[in-house]
Every structure is written in C-alpha cells, then in structure tokens.
Write an enzyme that holds these catalytic residues in place. Structure first.
Site, PDB file in Angstrom:
ATOM      1  N   TYR A 153      45.967  34.260  35.153  1.00  0.00           N
ATOM      2  CA  TYR A 153      47.048  33.411  35.662  1.00  0.00           C
ATOM      3  C   TYR A 153      47.080  32.184  34.770  1.00  0.00           C
ATOM      4  O   TYR A 153      46.023  31.698  34.344  1.00  0.00           O
ATOM      5  CB  TYR A 153      46.778  32.994  37.113  1.00  0.00           C
ATOM      6  CG  TYR A 153      47.156  34.026  38.142  1.00  0.00           C
ATOM      7  CD1 TYR A 153      48.446  34.552  38.181  1.00  0.00           C
ATOM      8  CD2 TYR A 153      46.245  34.470  39.088  1.00  0.00           C
ATOM      9  CE1 TYR A 153      48.809  35.488  39.144  1.00  0.00           C
ATOM     10  CE2 TYR A 153      46.605  35.414  40.051  1.00  0.00           C
ATOM     11  CZ  TYR A 153      47.888  35.917  40.058  1.00  0.00           C
ATOM     12  OH  TYR A 153      48.252  36.843  41.004  1.00  0.00           O
ATOM     13  N   PRO A 160      43.289  44.097  39.526  1.00  0.00           N
ATOM     14  CA  PRO A 160      42.664  42.814  39.884  1.00  0.00           C
ATOM     15  C   PRO A 160      43.036  42.413  41.301  1.00  0.00           C
ATOM     16  O   PRO A 160      44.218  42.382  41.660  1.00  0.00           O
ATOM     17  CB  PRO A 160      43.289  41.838  38.882  1.00  0.00           C
ATOM     18  CG  PRO A 160      44.611  42.455  38.523  1.00  0.00           C
ATOM     19  CD  PRO A 160      44.385  43.941  38.562  1.00  0.00           C
ATOM     20  N   THR A 161      42.038  42.154  42.125  1.00  0.00           N
ATOM     21  CA  THR A 161      42.313  41.575  43.448  1.00  0.00           C
ATOM     22  C   THR A 161      41.395  40.374  43.622  1.00  0.00           C
ATOM     23  O   THR A 161      40.200  40.434  43.316  1.00  0.00           O
ATOM     24  CB  THR A 161      42.098  42.596  44.599  1.00  0.00           C
ATOM     25  OG1 THR A 161      40.790  43.159  44.510  1.00  0.00           O
ATOM     26  CG2 THR A 161      43.134  43.706  44.563  1.00  0.00           C
ATOM     27  N   ALA A 162      41.976  39.296  44.104  1.00  0.00           N
ATOM     28  CA  ALA A 162      41.239  38.042  44.226  1.00  0.00           C
ATOM     29  C   ALA A 162      40.223  38.117  45.364  1.00  0.00           C
ATOM     30  O   ALA A 162      40.357  38.921  46.282  1.00  0.00           O
ATOM     31  CB  ALA A 162      42.231  36.913  44.505  1.00  0.00           C
ATOM     32  N   GLY A 199      50.438  50.296  42.815  1.00  0.00           N
ATOM     33  CA  GLY A 199      51.258  49.991  43.986  1.00  0.00           C
ATOM     34  C   GLY A 199      51.380  51.185  44.909  1.00  0.00           C
ATOM     35  O   GLY A 199      52.224  52.056  44.687  1.00  0.00           O
ATOM     36  N   GLY A 200      50.522  51.241  45.924  1.00  0.00           N
ATOM     37  CA  GLY A 200      50.646  52.265  46.957  1.00  0.00           C
ATOM     38  C   GLY A 200      49.908  53.560  46.684  1.00  0.00           C
ATOM     39  O   GLY A 200      49.983  54.495  47.486  1.00  0.00           O
ATOM     40  N   TYR A 240      44.937  38.831  54.654  1.00  0.00           N
ATOM     41  CA  TYR A 240      45.120  38.571  53.228  1.00  0.00           C
ATOM     42  C   TYR A 240      45.148  39.870  52.417  1.00  0.00           C
ATOM     43  O   TYR A 240      46.038  40.077  51.594  1.00  0.00           O
ATOM     44  CB  TYR A 240      44.003  37.640  52.714  1.00  0.00           C
ATOM     45  CG  TYR A 240      44.074  37.493  51.217  1.00  0.00           C
ATOM     46  CD1 TYR A 240      45.202  36.926  50.614  1.00  0.00           C
ATOM     47  CD2 TYR A 240      43.061  37.978  50.400  1.00  0.00           C
ATOM     48  CE1 TYR A 240      45.308  36.835  49.242  1.00  0.00           C
ATOM     49  CE2 TYR A 240      43.155  37.873  49.020  1.00  0.00           C
ATOM     50  CZ  TYR A 240      44.279  37.313  48.450  1.00  0.00           C
ATOM     51  OH  TYR A 240      44.385  37.237  47.088  1.00  0.00           O
ATOM     52  N   SER A 262      54.422  47.107  38.071  1.00  0.00           N
ATOM     53  CA  SER A 262      53.759  46.691  39.323  1.00  0.00           C
ATOM     54  C   SER A 262      54.666  45.758  40.099  1.00  0.00           C
ATOM     55  O   SER A 262      55.357  44.927  39.505  1.00  0.00           O
ATOM     56  CB  SER A 262      52.451  45.956  38.969  1.00  0.00           C
ATOM     57  OG  SER A 262      51.844  45.416  40.133  1.00  0.00           O
ATOM     58  N   ARG A 321      53.526  42.165  47.236  1.00  0.00           N
ATOM     59  CA  ARG A 321      53.117  40.874  47.796  1.00  0.00           C
ATOM     60  C   ARG A 321      53.927  39.697  47.256  1.00  0.00           C
ATOM     61  O   ARG A 321      53.717  38.568  47.656  1.00  0.00           O
ATOM     62  CB  ARG A 321      51.632  40.640  47.494  1.00  0.00           C
ATOM     63  CG  ARG A 321      50.743  41.604  48.211  1.00  0.00           C
ATOM     64  CD  ARG A 321      49.386  41.724  47.547  1.00  0.00           C
ATOM     65  NE  ARG A 321      48.516  40.586  47.672  1.00  0.00           N
ATOM     66  CZ  ARG A 321      47.788  40.310  48.753  1.00  0.00           C
ATOM     67  NH1 ARG A 321      47.845  41.095  49.801  1.00  0.00           N
ATOM     68  NH2 ARG A 321      46.987  39.270  48.772  1.00  0.00           N
ATOM     69  N   THR A 379      49.496  38.307  34.319  1.00  0.00           N
ATOM     70  CA  THR A 379      50.341  38.571  35.493  1.00  0.00           C
ATOM     71  C   THR A 379      51.590  37.706  35.410  1.00  0.00           C
ATOM     72  O   THR A 379      51.509  36.479  35.377  1.00  0.00           O
ATOM     73  CB  THR A 379      49.552  38.286  36.788  1.00  0.00           C
ATOM     74  OG1 THR A 379      48.402  39.146  36.786  1.00  0.00           O
ATOM     75  CG2 THR A 379      50.392  38.564  38.027  1.00  0.00           C
TER      76      THR A 379
HETATM   77  C1  LIG Z   1      44.143  41.255  48.275  1.00  0.00           C
HETATM   78  C2  LIG Z   1      44.883  41.339  46.976  1.00  0.00           C
HETATM   79  C3  LIG Z   1      44.645  40.384  46.003  1.00  0.00           C
HETATM   80  C4  LIG Z   1      45.320  40.453  44.799  1.00  0.00           C
HETATM   81  N1  LIG Z   1      45.013  39.570  43.812  1.00  0.00           N
HETATM   82  C5  LIG Z   1      45.598  39.672  42.605  1.00  0.00           C
HETATM   83  C6  LIG Z   1      45.229  38.808  41.554  1.00  0.00           C
HETATM   84  O1  LIG Z   1      44.361  37.967  41.688  1.00  0.00           O
HETATM   85  N2  LIG Z   1      45.881  38.960  40.375  1.00  0.00           N
HETATM   86  C7  LIG Z   1      46.856  39.904  40.189  1.00  0.00           C
HETATM   87  O2  LIG Z   1      47.414  40.007  39.112  1.00  0.00           O
HETATM   88  N3  LIG Z   1      47.189  40.749  41.169  1.00  0.00           N
HETATM   89  C8  LIG Z   1      46.586  40.660  42.367  1.00  0.00           C
HETATM   90  N4  LIG Z   1      46.916  41.536  43.347  1.00  0.00           N
HETATM   91  C9  LIG Z   1      47.822  42.663  43.059  1.00  0.00           C
HETATM   92  C10 LIG Z   1      47.007  43.863  42.558  1.00  0.00           C
HETATM   93  O3  LIG Z   1      46.536  43.617  41.260  1.00  0.00           O
HETATM   94  C11 LIG Z   1      47.821  45.146  42.509  1.00  0.00           C
HETATM   95  O4  LIG Z   1      48.990  44.942  41.781  1.00  0.00           O
HETATM   96  C12 LIG Z   1      48.131  45.724  43.890  1.00  0.00           C
HETATM   97  O5  LIG Z   1      47.062  45.531  44.778  1.00  0.00           O
HETATM   98  C13 LIG Z   1      48.432  47.221  43.765  1.00  0.00           C
HETATM   99  O6  LIG Z   1      48.796  47.751  44.985  1.00  0.00           O
HETATM  100  P1  LIG Z   1      47.799  48.546  45.979  1.00  0.00           P
HETATM  101  O7  LIG Z   1      46.957  47.507  46.628  1.00  0.00           O
HETATM  102  O8  LIG Z   1      48.745  49.210  46.902  1.00  0.00           O
HETATM  103  O9  LIG Z   1      46.994  49.509  45.137  1.00  0.00           O
HETATM  104  C14 LIG Z   1      46.267  41.483  44.569  1.00  0.00           C
HETATM  105  C15 LIG Z   1      46.501  42.426  45.561  1.00  0.00           C
HETATM  106  C16 LIG Z   1      45.816  42.374  46.755  1.00  0.00           C
HETATM  107  C17 LIG Z   1      46.069  43.443  47.798  1.00  0.00           C
HETATM  108  C1  LIG Z   2      43.975  31.243  45.080  1.00  0.00           C
HETATM  109  C2  LIG Z   2      45.416  31.408  45.258  1.00  0.00           C
HETATM  110  C3  LIG Z   2      46.084  32.543  44.598  1.00  0.00           C
HETATM  111  C4  LIG Z   2      45.516  33.889  44.898  1.00  0.00           C
HETATM  112  C5  LIG Z   2      46.298  34.871  44.129  1.00  0.00           C
HETATM  113  C6  LIG Z   2      45.825  36.213  44.309  1.00  0.00           C
HETATM  114  C7  LIG Z   2      46.955  37.164  44.290  1.00  0.00           C
HETATM  115  O1  LIG Z   2      47.519  37.425  43.274  1.00  0.00           O
HETATM  116  C8  LIG Z   2      47.397  37.767  45.518  1.00  0.00           C
HETATM  117  O2  LIG Z   2      48.283  38.634  45.475  1.00  0.00           O
HETATM  118  O3  LIG Z   2      46.901  37.388  46.589  1.00  0.00           O
END
Ligand SMILES: Cc1cc2nc3c(=O)[nH]c(=O)nc-3n(C[C@H](O)[C@H](O)[C@H](O)COP(=O)(O)O)c2cc1C
Ligand SMILES: CCCCCCC(=O)C(=O)O
Length: 369
Positions: free
Chosen positions: A131, A78-80, A292-293, A25, A258, A263, A157
């Site tokens: 969201y 933000p990462t979930a 991003g990266g 994930y 972004s 993803r 987002t």
């Molecule tokens: C595990 C994971 C969960 C993420 N969850 C969210 C989220 O809940 N909301 C969101 O806007 N972006 C989410 N993102 C995107 C990140 O906010 C961000 O744009 C991205 O991680 C940046 O890239 P990097 O991981 O290479 O630094 C998620 C990314 C990852 C890797």
């Molecule tokens: C709970 C379902 C959605 C998770 C979203 C988190 C996210 O943005 C991601 O890239 O993963």
C-alpha cells in the site's frame, strides 16, 4: 480435523470460533455485499466440459509464477492482521504455503514483520503486497526491506485509494486487539503501528486509511516505483481491459484480476467474470492472476481454463488458520490441491497446459433449446 473435508467445512468452523470483531472483519464485503455473493455465484454458473479416454494416470499441477517453479497454480492472497485468527498468524500461513510449494503474498498490514515471515519460511516463494502511504519514504523503506528479506515481487494494490465500507466493521467499531500491532511499522510512529487500536467514530480501518494512504495514486506512481526497485511489479485490483492494457504499457510483470474479495466497490463484476476480457486484452504479454470467491479445486480449474496463470485465495486460508494454525492452513490448501488434481483427472487433463478455454462454458450454453 478428519470430519472437515472441504473449505466450506473450515469456514463454518471458523465462524463459530472467531470473536465478533475478527469475524466481521474477515468475512465482510463492501456495502450491500452484492459482489461478495456474486464472486461465488458466477463460479457456480460455469460448467466443465470433461473429455474422456485421455490416459490421465500420471498428472502434474506444476507451473511457473513470475519465473519461479511452483508445485500448484495457486497461492495465498495478502490478508491483513492474520494474528487475529491464530497467535501464529502469518508465520503459520507462510509455513503451510511453503510445505505445499505455492506462493505466499504478505500484506503491508501484517501483524508479523517482513523479516520474521522471511525467517519462518526462507524457501517459500514470497511476494510483498504494497500500500502506498502519503509519506512516500515509508513505502520506499518497505520496498527495501522486502528486497533484503528475499521477497521476489511487489504486489501493488490499486483498488484502495479510499477504503470500502464494511458495514459490520462500522457498526461494531472494528479495532485491532490491543496485544497486536501492525508489525511492519514498529519504530515508524504510533499512528502507523497502533492506528487501528481505537476508533473515533466508525471502523478504525477507514480512519487509518483516510489518514495515511495516498489517495492521489496514479499511473505515474508505477514509474516512480520502477525508478527505485527492480523487483517485478504485479498490479492487484484490475477489473477492466483498459487498465490491463495500461498496466502492460507501464511494464508490469502481471495483472492481478481482483475485486479485493468484494470489500472495496460493491456492484463490480465477480473476478471470474472480469477475467476473460483481461486475458484477451493482455494477449500473453504478461501473466494474469485472479482471486475472489475461490473455495474449491473445480473453481481453480475454471479460472485456469479462462486463462489465469495463478489463482489466489484469501479467506479460505484464514478459515484454516483460525481452526488450527499451520495444520489448518495445510489441510485447506491440501484439499484444494486434491480437488484440483481430481478435477483434472475427471476432465481428461494431465497437466495445466491441457486445461483450455473449450473446457469451461457458462451454464447458458446448455439452455439454448
Ligand atoms: C480479511 C481480509 C484482509 C485483506 N487484506 C488485504 C490487504 O492487506 N491487502 C490487499 O491487497 N488485499 C487484502 N485483502 C484482499 C485479498 O487480498 C483478496 O483479494 C481477497 O481476499 C480474495 O477473495 P477471497 O477472500 O474470496 O479469496 C483482504 C481480504 C480479506 C478478506
Ligand atoms: C489498517 C487499515 C487497512 C487494512 C487494509 C486491509 C485490507 O486491504 C482489507 O481489505 O481489509
């Protein structure tokens, strides 16, 4: 920890620690992961043109983000579901950011609630990522809670009307471990709190998003959001000048360049590739952020040179968190700060304003024989 000297060291460690479900994930990008590689490759292809003899004895990395003074021009995206990385999850992450003096963005889909994260780091510059759910009352309640808990901006987002397909999550049927829940939805229905605890066919994430997120999101919804909150709105997931201009016209406080850590839509440009067209289009009318990266201080320097006001990192903080909770995130962020400071000194800059466009070029600049 003393033998871990760069973010990639922490990434390697985290890969060996995390169970497959969580690693898939956190690590994965969408589809064939072309953009996932590109995010890093495009940064590697940029060269720094350093200036000499500029007296760099005293340096500062301070700046302002949406009006708040911050010690560094970077923060955590933000990462979930951060408690899959470490039991302290979001609390450890926000405390580390607070110590550093950066910005922490809390995900809607956190495993720790809006209020608990606020209590853990009351002094930290915290923003809340949003969201939008089909049931708009849910979104309104989240916004009210973020306002009450002292979050200073909403990061909307816009690149996830439907969810990207991360093949490893689909193959292995990602689910959130049963001892965790989506903490911002407690009391709002089992489907929202525990909707990722089991998967019917593929990844539980895709099923959750398809069922609950509002795919009809449009520019009208920026006005809708503004009609009931005065928090500044940051538009996260912009990759074109056209959308950046529309964002400015709709009165957002910042454009966040972004591709969602690669993803969502594969074959989009690297975030750093999209950045110049967006800073050119925005023309200083609002702030511009990017993620991003990014995994070292030189990367951050490059984005600042190309006009970003702030740079964010997602996975690097997760790798630190996995390794050793708050101490691990502190170490990762500390490394980024030291690397940025050293890059500035060696490139002839004492403050962020001196990092300008002339200091970064594409590698092709040196290949014109
Ligand atoms: C595990 C994971 C969960 C993420 N969850 C969210 C989220 O809940 N909301 C969101 O806007 N972006 C989410 N993102 C995107 C990140 O906010 C961000 O744009 C991205 O991680 C940046 O890239 P990097 O991981 O290479 O630094 C998620 C990314 C990852 C890797
Ligand atoms: C709970 C379902 C959605 C998770 C979203 C988190 C996210 O943005 C991601 O890239 O993963």
């Amino acid at each position: 920890m003393s033998n871990l000297v760069c973010v990639d060291d922490f990434a390697r460690e985290a890969h060996s620690i995390l169970p497959r479900n969580a690693l898939d994930y956190y690590r994965s990008g969408a589809d064939g992961e072309v953009t996932l590689s590109l995010n890093k490759e495009a940064l590697r292809r940029l060269r720094i043109r350093p200036r000499m003899l500029r007296d760099v004895e005293h340096r500062s990395t301070e700046t302002s983000a949406l009006g708040a003074r911050v010690a560094v021009p970077f923060g955590v995206s933000p990462t979930a579901m951060q408690r899959m990385a470490h039991p302290d999850g979001e609390v450890a992450n926000v405390r580390a950011v607070s110590k550093l003096g950066g910005v922490y963005i809390l995900s809607t889909l956190a495993t720790t609630s809006i209020e608990e994260v606020a209590r853990a780091a009351p002094e930290c510059t915290r923003w809340f990522q949003l969201y939008i759910y089909k049931d708009r009352k849910i979104t309104e309640q989240l916004v009210r809670r973020a306002e009450r808990a002292g979050y200073k901006a909403l990061v909307l987002t816009v690149d996830a009307p439907v969810f990207g397909l991360r093949r490893a999550d689909a193959r292995h049927k990602f689910t959130l471990p049963s001892h965790l829940q989506l903490a911002n939805f407690v009391g709002l229905g089992e489907d929202k709190t525990n909707g990722v605890a089991s998967a019917e066919s593929g990844s539980a994430l895709n099923e959750y998003v398809a069922k609950l997120f509002d795919a009809s999101l449009s520019w009208r919804d920026i006005d809708w959001l503004k009609s009931f909150t005065s928090l500044p709105i940051v538009l996260k997931g912009v990759l074109t000048r056209e959308d950046a201009i529309l964002g400015v016209e709709h009165g957002v406080a910042a454009i966040f360049v972004s591709n969602h850590g690669a993803r969502q839509l594969d074959y989009t440009p690297a975030a750093i590739e999209a950045l110049p067209e967006i800073t050119a289009a925005v023309k200083g009318r609002c702030q511009v952020f990017v993620d991003g990266g990014f995994s070292n201080g030189a990367d951050i320097f490059k984005a600042l040179a190309l006009g970003a006001d702030m740079v964010f990192v997602g996975r690097p903080a997760l790798w630190g968190l996995t390794h050793s909770g708050q101490a691990g995130v502190e170490k990762v962020l500390g490394i980024l700060k030291e690397e940025l400071d050293r890059t500035m000194a060696l490139a002839g800059c004492t403050n962020l304003k001196q990092i300008d466009k002339s200091m970064v070029v594409h590698e092709s600049f040196y290949h014109k024989l």
